[in-house]
Design a protein around this motif. Structure first.
Motif, PDB file in Angstrom:
ATOM      1  N   HIS A   1     -10.844  30.023 -16.386  1.00  0.00           N
ATOM      2  CA  HIS A   1     -10.517  28.938 -15.239  1.00  0.00           C
ATOM      3  C   HIS A   1     -12.026  28.880 -14.373  1.00  0.00           C
ATOM      4  O   HIS A   1     -12.097  29.425 -13.266  1.00  0.00           O
ATOM      5  CB  HIS A   1      -9.598  29.720 -14.003  1.00  0.00           C
ATOM      6  N   MET A   2     -12.929  28.259 -15.129  1.00  0.00           N
ATOM      7  CA  MET A   2     -14.263  28.115 -14.571  1.00  0.00           C
ATOM      8  C   MET A   2     -14.097  26.907 -13.505  1.00  0.00           C
ATOM      9  O   MET A   2     -13.791  25.850 -13.806  1.00  0.00           O
ATOM     10  CB  MET A   2     -15.192  27.701 -15.660  1.00  0.00           C
ATOM     11  N   VAL A   3     -14.957  27.200 -12.317  1.00  0.00           N
ATOM     12  CA  VAL A   3     -15.189  26.096 -11.348  1.00  0.00           C
ATOM     13  C   VAL A   3     -16.470  26.059 -10.974  1.00  0.00           C
ATOM     14  O   VAL A   3     -17.316  26.990 -10.735  1.00  0.00           O
ATOM     15  CB  VAL A   3     -14.134  26.535 -10.112  1.00  0.00           C
ATOM     16  N   PHE A   4     -16.990  24.715 -10.618  1.00  0.00           N
ATOM     17  CA  PHE A   4     -18.169  24.538  -9.963  1.00  0.00           C
ATOM     18  C   PHE A   4     -17.872  24.055  -8.652  1.00  0.00           C
ATOM     19  O   PHE A   4     -16.811  23.564  -8.196  1.00  0.00           O
ATOM     20  CB  PHE A   4     -19.009  23.450 -10.729  1.00  0.00           C
ATOM     21  N   ASN A   5     -18.894  24.110  -7.694  1.00  0.00           N
ATOM     22  CA  ASN A   5     -18.861  23.495  -6.549  1.00  0.00           C
ATOM     23  C   ASN A   5     -19.846  22.303  -6.445  1.00  0.00           C
ATOM     24  O   ASN A   5     -20.992  22.428  -6.677  1.00  0.00           O
ATOM     25  CB  ASN A   5     -19.145  24.527  -5.342  1.00  0.00           C
ATOM     26  N   PHE A   6     -19.446  21.231  -5.823  1.00  0.00           N
ATOM     27  CA  PHE A   6     -19.988  19.893  -5.790  1.00  0.00           C
ATOM     28  C   PHE A   6     -20.263  19.812  -4.356  1.00  0.00           C
ATOM     29  O   PHE A   6     -19.264  19.587  -3.509  1.00  0.00           O
ATOM     30  CB  PHE A   6     -19.347  18.754  -6.347  1.00  0.00           C
ATOM     31  N   TYR A   7     -21.424  19.177  -3.836  1.00  0.00           N
ATOM     32  CA  TYR A   7     -21.521  19.167  -2.320  1.00  0.00           C
ATOM     33  C   TYR A   7     -22.129  17.398  -2.110  1.00  0.00           C
ATOM     34  O   TYR A   7     -22.807  17.017  -2.968  1.00  0.00           O
ATOM     35  CB  TYR A   7     -22.667  19.923  -1.724  1.00  0.00           C
ATOM     36  N   VAL A   8     -21.497  17.191  -0.920  1.00  0.00           N
ATOM     37  CA  VAL A   8     -22.126  15.874  -0.639  1.00  0.00           C
ATOM     38  C   VAL A   8     -22.564  15.903   0.734  1.00  0.00           C
ATOM     39  O   VAL A   8     -21.649  16.112   1.708  1.00  0.00           O
ATOM     40  CB  VAL A   8     -20.941  14.523  -0.558  1.00  0.00           C
ATOM     41  N   VAL A   9     -23.970  15.689   1.001  1.00  0.00           N
ATOM     42  CA  VAL A   9     -24.475  15.905   2.470  1.00  0.00           C
ATOM     43  C   VAL A   9     -25.202  14.563   2.787  1.00  0.00           C
ATOM     44  O   VAL A   9     -26.001  14.046   2.118  1.00  0.00           O
ATOM     45  CB  VAL A   9     -25.539  17.039   2.377  1.00  0.00           C
ATOM     46  N   TYR A  10     -24.903  13.864   4.003  1.00  0.00           N
ATOM     47  CA  TYR A  10     -25.559  12.938   4.434  1.00  0.00           C
ATOM     48  C   TYR A  10     -26.190  13.049   5.746  1.00  0.00           C
ATOM     49  O   TYR A  10     -25.399  13.896   6.522  1.00  0.00           O
ATOM     50  CB  TYR A  10     -24.733  11.585   4.413  1.00  0.00           C
ATOM     51  N   GLY A  11     -27.324  12.245   6.131  1.00  0.00           N
ATOM     52  CA  GLY A  11     -27.822  12.582   7.644  1.00  0.00           C
ATOM     53  C   GLY A  11     -28.489  11.156   7.792  1.00  0.00           C
ATOM     54  O   GLY A  11     -28.889  10.367   7.291  1.00  0.00           O
ATOM     55  N   GLN A  12     -28.610  11.137   9.136  1.00  0.00           N
ATOM     56  CA  GLN A  12     -29.417   9.876   9.900  1.00  0.00           C
ATOM     57  C   GLN A  12     -30.495   9.871  10.410  1.00  0.00           C
ATOM     58  O   GLN A  12     -30.656  11.262  11.106  1.00  0.00           O
ATOM     59  CB  GLN A  12     -28.294   9.443  10.845  1.00  0.00           C
TER      60      GLN A  12
ATOM     61  N   LYS B   1     -27.646  24.213  -0.165  1.00  0.00           N
ATOM     62  CA  LYS B   1     -28.688  24.381   0.681  1.00  0.00           C
ATOM     63  C   LYS B   1     -29.292  23.116   1.376  1.00  0.00           C
ATOM     64  O   LYS B   1     -30.334  23.074   2.073  1.00  0.00           O
ATOM     65  CB  LYS B   1     -30.305  24.810  -0.371  1.00  0.00           C
ATOM     66  N   LEU B   2     -28.552  21.906   0.815  1.00  0.00           N
ATOM     67  CA  LEU B   2     -28.866  20.592   1.300  1.00  0.00           C
ATOM     68  C   LEU B   2     -28.660  20.753   2.811  1.00  0.00           C
ATOM     69  O   LEU B   2     -29.613  19.771   3.349  1.00  0.00           O
ATOM     70  CB  LEU B   2     -28.010  19.759   0.740  1.00  0.00           C
ATOM     71  N   GLU B   3     -27.853  21.015   3.375  1.00  0.00           N
ATOM     72  CA  GLU B   3     -27.746  21.035   4.949  1.00  0.00           C
ATOM     73  C   GLU B   3     -28.919  21.477   5.672  1.00  0.00           C
ATOM     74  O   GLU B   3     -29.300  20.597   6.561  1.00  0.00           O
ATOM     75  CB  GLU B   3     -26.513  21.642   5.422  1.00  0.00           C
ATOM     76  N   GLN B   4     -29.437  22.604   5.185  1.00  0.00           N
ATOM     77  CA  GLN B   4     -30.632  23.199   5.938  1.00  0.00           C
ATOM     78  C   GLN B   4     -32.058  22.135   5.542  1.00  0.00           C
ATOM     79  O   GLN B   4     -32.728  22.016   6.494  1.00  0.00           O
ATOM     80  CB  GLN B   4     -30.938  24.428   5.537  1.00  0.00           C
ATOM     81  N   TRP B   5     -32.142  21.822   4.432  1.00  0.00           N
ATOM     82  CA  TRP B   5     -33.103  20.745   4.201  1.00  0.00           C
ATOM     83  C   TRP B   5     -33.245  19.593   4.967  1.00  0.00           C
ATOM     84  O   TRP B   5     -34.206  19.213   5.512  1.00  0.00           O
ATOM     85  CB  TRP B   5     -33.269  20.599   2.559  1.00  0.00           C
ATOM     86  N   PHE B   6     -31.864  19.000   5.259  1.00  0.00           N
ATOM     87  CA  PHE B   6     -31.686  17.835   6.079  1.00  0.00           C
ATOM     88  C   PHE B   6     -32.098  18.204   7.335  1.00  0.00           C
ATOM     89  O   PHE B   6     -32.897  17.371   8.281  1.00  0.00           O
ATOM     90  CB  PHE B   6     -30.131  17.272   6.056  1.00  0.00           C
ATOM     91  N   LYS B   7     -31.751  19.238   7.937  1.00  0.00           N
ATOM     92  CA  LYS B   7     -32.162  19.749   9.293  1.00  0.00           C
ATOM     93  C   LYS B   7     -33.716  19.780   9.416  1.00  0.00           C
ATOM     94  O   LYS B   7     -34.185  19.097  10.480  1.00  0.00           O
ATOM     95  CB  LYS B   7     -31.647  20.921   9.607  1.00  0.00           C
ATOM     96  N   ASP B   8     -34.274  20.556   8.449  1.00  0.00           N
ATOM     97  CA  ASP B   8     -35.766  20.943   8.494  1.00  0.00           C
ATOM     98  C   ASP B   8     -36.642  19.466   8.558  1.00  0.00           C
ATOM     99  O   ASP B   8     -37.565  19.306   8.921  1.00  0.00           O
ATOM    100  CB  ASP B   8     -36.146  21.556   7.298  1.00  0.00           C
TER     101      ASP B   8
ATOM    102  N   PHE C   1     -27.401  12.772  -0.433  1.00  0.00           N
ATOM    103  CA  PHE C   1     -27.576  13.448  -1.448  1.00  0.00           C
ATOM    104  C   PHE C   1     -26.192  13.993  -2.103  1.00  0.00           C
ATOM    105  O   PHE C   1     -25.285  14.727  -1.139  1.00  0.00           O
ATOM    106  CB  PHE C   1     -28.532  14.399  -1.400  1.00  0.00           C
ATOM    107  N   GLN C   2     -25.884  13.858  -3.319  1.00  0.00           N
ATOM    108  CA  GLN C   2     -24.622  14.419  -4.075  1.00  0.00           C
ATOM    109  C   GLN C   2     -25.320  15.565  -4.981  1.00  0.00           C
ATOM    110  O   GLN C   2     -25.796  14.907  -5.878  1.00  0.00           O
ATOM    111  CB  GLN C   2     -24.004  13.514  -4.395  1.00  0.00           C
ATOM    112  N   ASP C   3     -24.948  16.729  -4.882  1.00  0.00           N
ATOM    113  CA  ASP C   3     -25.404  17.655  -5.917  1.00  0.00           C
ATOM    114  C   ASP C   3     -24.724  18.836  -6.138  1.00  0.00           C
ATOM    115  O   ASP C   3     -23.941  19.236  -5.253  1.00  0.00           O
ATOM    116  CB  ASP C   3     -27.029  18.186  -5.524  1.00  0.00           C
ATOM    117  N   TRP C   4     -24.867  19.779  -7.013  1.00  0.00           N
ATOM    118  CA  TRP C   4     -24.285  20.725  -7.593  1.00  0.00           C
ATOM    119  C   TRP C   4     -25.126  22.209  -7.038  1.00  0.00           C
ATOM    120  O   TRP C   4     -26.037  22.335  -6.940  1.00  0.00           O
ATOM    121  CB  TRP C   4     -24.230  20.926  -8.909  1.00  0.00           C
ATOM    122  N   ASP C   5     -24.030  23.125  -6.629  1.00  0.00           N
ATOM    123  CA  ASP C   5     -24.261  24.664  -6.934  1.00  0.00           C
ATOM    124  C   ASP C   5     -23.970  24.859  -8.509  1.00  0.00           C
ATOM    125  O   ASP C   5     -23.043  25.055  -8.928  1.00  0.00           O
ATOM    126  CB  ASP C   5     -23.354  25.413  -6.202  1.00  0.00           C
ATOM    127  N   GLY C   6     -25.168  24.873  -9.370  1.00  0.00           N
ATOM    128  CA  GLY C   6     -25.314  24.888 -10.725  1.00  0.00           C
ATOM    129  C   GLY C   6     -24.424  26.090 -11.275  1.00  0.00           C
ATOM    130  O   GLY C   6     -23.816  26.065 -12.314  1.00  0.00           O
TER     131      GLY C   6
END
Length: 337
Positions: free
Chosen positions: A322-333, A239-246, A197-202
């Motif tokens: 100077h606005m900034v967003f955070n973008f996450y890439v989380v993968y799991g097996q 929040k993606l990391e915890q959802w992957f773990k769950d 999943f590749q997604d944002w902290d909006g």
């Protein structure tokens, strides 16, 4: 928490339609069956293509109201720009998961289908599926690509023919229950297969405080407040990391990318990424994100939304914000066993 189902358990417990489908006897041996089939198919097609038009924009009609952004040509052009933005963020990579020779792949909520098409070109041995609420994808595509109309928040029917790789990107503002979605991904990926999943902290921010009190901050507070009122997840990235773990995934990897807005950064990489971020937002992005959410859930008028978007766009052009967003890439097996 219950242990994840084994592949055998999943195949026997998934709720599929009964094997003995009841026959509509009124049409048995009826020479007009072909006409009836044509009529029924036309009805199904019209339910998908009968789009909703509102405030000068076009929206999906299938599962009406479950997605609050438009699906018209202007929005599709913007989504293709977002695809280029993501490629810039990831240094021209479509994905980061360590997949090898995938045979069956799905791109969830594929949008214009551009990721699925690029992936199919890169992996011609793979069968690539893209699904979405709207059939707005092109028809001239690689032979190993097909697109389906589907609602990924409903129950899936992919478990019997699972995937080597499941990909999803930019689902913020469109999904209510990411935890459920990741569990469905777990059930629908092969043992040893990968999900990314590749997604944002909006919600954006600034490290020097220049974002605070701006029209940009008002825009995101108002718009995201409306999405949250409607039950959508606005900031799935962290929040993606915890959802992957769950969900039961292992070998989980998290990458976090800072994405500035505009050309104010000094570093060439951030300057290019920032320029794409600004370009997609100015391609009717501010209006697209706000119209349905504010008019349906906060009773704003179209004119009020237009003013809010205009002020946000103007502030976005100021190099001293100077606005900034955070973008996450989380993968799991999914575990092999």
């Amino acid at each position: 928490m219950a242990e994840p189902s084994t592949p055998e358990q999943t195949a026997t417990t998934t709720n599929y339609p009964p094997v003995n489908v009841e026959v509509d006897t009124s049409y048995e041996n009826d020479s007009s069956y072909g006409d009836e089939l044509s009529s029924y198919s036309a009805s199904l097609t019209s339910s998908v293509l009968d789009y909703r038009h509102e405030n000068g924009r076009r929206y999906h009609k299938y599962r009406d109201g479950s997605y609050l952004l438009p699906n018209d040509e202007s929005e599709n052009d913007r989504l293709d720009m977002v695809h280029e933005l993501c490629l810039q963020i990831l240094h021209r990579k479509l994905y980061l998961a360590p997949i090898k020779s995938p045979q069956r792949v799905i791109d969830l909520a594929t949008g214009t289908g551009i990721w699925a098409i690029d992936f199919a070109d890169l992996h011609p041995q793979a069968e690539v599926i893209g699904n979405d609420l709207s059939p707005t994808q092109p028809t001239l595509v690689p032979p190993n690509v097909k697109f389906l109309v589907d609602d990924i928040e409903s129950e899936w029917a992919y478990e019997r023919n699972p995937f080597d790789f499941i990909h999803a990107r930019n689902l913020a503002l469109s999904i209510r229950d990411f935890g459920k979605l990741l569990k469905q991904c777990y059930r629908s990926v092969k043992p040893g297969g990968w999900v990314e999943f590749q997604d944002w902290d909006g919600y954006p921010y600034s490290e020097d405080g220049t974002y605070n009190g701006t029209a940009l901050q008002k825009y995101y507070d108002e718009v995201y407040g409306a999405f949250e009122k409607a039950g959508y997840e606005v900031r799935p990235g962290p929040k993606l990391e915890q959802w992957f773990k769950d969900a039961g995934f292992v070998n989980i990897h998290v990458e976090k990318f800072q994405v500035p807005y505009g050309v104010w950064p000094k570093d060439p990489y951030f300057k290019k990424v920032g320029s794409w971020m600004q370009a997609q937002a100015e391609a009717n992005g501010f209006e697209a994100g706000a119209l349905a959410a504010l008019t349906r859930y906060k009773q704003w008028s179209k004119e009020e939304v237009t003013v809010l978007a205009s002020k946000a766009r103007a502030d976005g052009r100021k190099r001293d914000i100077h606005m900034v967003f955070n973008f996450y890439v989380v993968y799991g097996q999914r575990p092999e066993n």
